[in-house]
Design a protein around this motif. Structure first.
Motif: not given
Length: 132
Positions: A27-32
């Motif tokens: 699971x990869x987590x990205x944010x903006x």
């Protein structure tokens, strides 16, 4: 953990085709920080024997949107091989792939809130919801 200026995220995966947690899914987590901002990769984890990611990175202050990317194809390939071996009447050449090789879930967040996003998964579909 969320603070008054940040949100926090957790997830788990249940493989509804076998009624058990999905272990070993990356699971990869990205944010903006805004609808038009670029995504920032924050890191990732893998689900444990309970299907949970217990060590996802913290979200930076100002995060408004989060994306969880689940790499489910390797899980289903491994799972199909194990199930075929475990079942005497299973076809020798089962469909080992997933119709959806990856699942990307994007959602909006508010500071101070915790977001638990469970993934209910099977080889031909999935659903998600905001859990507690």
């Amino acid at each position: 953990m969320s603070t008054s200026t940040t949100a926090s995220v957790s997830t788990h995966i249940l493989d509804t085709s076998v009624g058990r947690p999905a272990e070993g899914v990356a699971v990869q987590l990205s944010a903006r920080s805004g609808r038009t901002a670029d995504w920032q990769a924050l890191g990732g984890s893998a689900t444990d024997a309970d299907g949970r990611c217990k060590d996802l990175p913290a979200l930076p202050e100002g995060t408004t949107h989060v994306r969880l990317d689940f790499a489910v194809e390797p899980y289903f390939e491994k799972s199909a091989n194990q199930q075929a071996d475990a079942q005497q009447d299973a076809p020798a050449n089962r469909d080992s792939g997933a119709f959806f090789p990856e699942v990307a879930i994007t959602f909006a967040v508010e500071p101070g809130e915790h977001y638990h996003v469970p993934l209910l998964l099977n080889p031909f579909g999935y659903s998600v919801y905001r859990g507690s």
